[in-house]
Enzyme design. Sequence first.
Site, PDB file in Angstrom:
ATOM      1  N   CYS B 112      -6.094  12.034 -21.590  1.00  0.00           N
ATOM      2  CA  CYS B 112      -5.098  12.726 -21.319  1.00  0.00           C
ATOM      3  C   CYS B 112      -4.512  12.851 -22.582  1.00  0.00           C
ATOM      4  O   CYS B 112      -3.673  11.882 -23.225  1.00  0.00           O
ATOM      5  CB  CYS B 112      -4.074  12.149 -20.367  1.00  0.00           C
ATOM      6  SG  CYS B 112      -2.488  13.040 -19.960  1.00  0.00           S
ATOM      7  N   CYS B 115      -0.448  12.585 -22.665  1.00  0.00           N
ATOM      8  CA  CYS B 115       0.166  11.455 -22.152  1.00  0.00           C
ATOM      9  C   CYS B 115      -0.583  10.389 -21.671  1.00  0.00           C
ATOM     10  O   CYS B 115      -1.397   9.673 -22.465  1.00  0.00           O
ATOM     11  CB  CYS B 115       1.435  11.785 -21.070  1.00  0.00           C
ATOM     12  SG  CYS B 115       2.327  10.520 -20.792  1.00  0.00           S
ATOM     13  N   SER B 116      -0.810  10.307 -20.379  1.00  0.00           N
ATOM     14  CA  SER B 116      -1.585   9.257 -19.756  1.00  0.00           C
ATOM     15  C   SER B 116      -2.141   9.121 -18.271  1.00  0.00           C
ATOM     16  O   SER B 116      -2.264   8.386 -17.592  1.00  0.00           O
ATOM     17  CB  SER B 116      -0.729   7.766 -19.721  1.00  0.00           C
ATOM     18  OG  SER B 116       0.390   8.060 -19.147  1.00  0.00           O
ATOM     19  N   CYS B 117      -1.890  10.895 -17.997  1.00  0.00           N
ATOM     20  CA  CYS B 117      -2.533  10.801 -16.593  1.00  0.00           C
ATOM     21  C   CYS B 117      -3.974  10.425 -16.313  1.00  0.00           C
ATOM     22  O   CYS B 117      -4.653  10.319 -17.137  1.00  0.00           O
ATOM     23  CB  CYS B 117      -2.541  12.472 -16.316  1.00  0.00           C
ATOM     24  SG  CYS B 117      -0.711  13.150 -16.123  1.00  0.00           S
TER      25      CYS B 117
END
Lengths: 102, 210
Positions: B112, B115-117
Amino acid sequence: MRSTHDMGGDPEAGPIDRSQHQLDDWEILADALNQVAGVKGIKRTDETRRAREEMDSKAYLSLSYYERWIASLETILVEKGFMTREEIDRKVAELEEKWGEP
Amino acid sequence: MAHEHGPGEEHEAGPRHELSHWAKRAYAMRALLIEKGVVTEEDIRQQAELTESRTPANGARLVALAWTEPEFKARLVADPKKVCAEMGIDATTLNEFVILENTDRVRHMVVCTLCSCYPRPILGRPPDWYKSFNYRKRAVNDPRGVMREFGLELPDEVEVRVHDSTADMRYLVIPARPAGTEDLSVEELEKLVTRDSMIGVMDALPAVPE
């Protein structure tokens, strides 16, 4: 110009740190608050993402992962009228009083 | 005791002045949300428990079954959320969920960049390295270099496809089944399916010789 969060392909990159840190209580809380806010329909993932992505560059790069989560959740809760920043300030002072002096 | 208090409980014990500015605001927001009746302590506690209960073991079950039952794999690829529901894995919070199968010729790697999906219902919380700026930067333009750091040297002829997750799209990689595992049970196979192999930066573990 690209925003700070849009970092895919940035040539200024080093080795990947594969160490894992043990989550603190406040990080577990930050995670749980974000999830609960999602489940309760208070916010959607893309909304907190937007709040995170529009943080100023210095803050984005200096805050830790879950600090960014808390900051973005605060933005959304304030924008949507669930609480004001002043209420949060007052609550922090109240909690500090309760926790006692270091 | 680091976990004497759960995230849904009041922190009576001090001193907690060592908390950072933002950590204190998390406790303040929590208190205000409860006072205002938006959420309850029980809601927060249950959510924290649910999050703790989600581990890569969920993904490993899906992968081991996909390795052993072609019909299961076909259904998993066709309708992952439905199959998750049948397996008792609540993936309803994922909008689109896509299964990617590694082959001899094509490998998939998930990131991702923004971000951090991450497919949390299937793999739990993302590891720190997945959220790190260096992984987010390099996964898209240096996937082979990233895999090399994880200990995987790919032949040039193998194609690498990098998938960039979004708020609405999450991925799970089915790694190649290790050689020499024909006689292993599903439970034994599950132990070979690591988190990192389901993100796509590593292979599944090799079969341990008897």
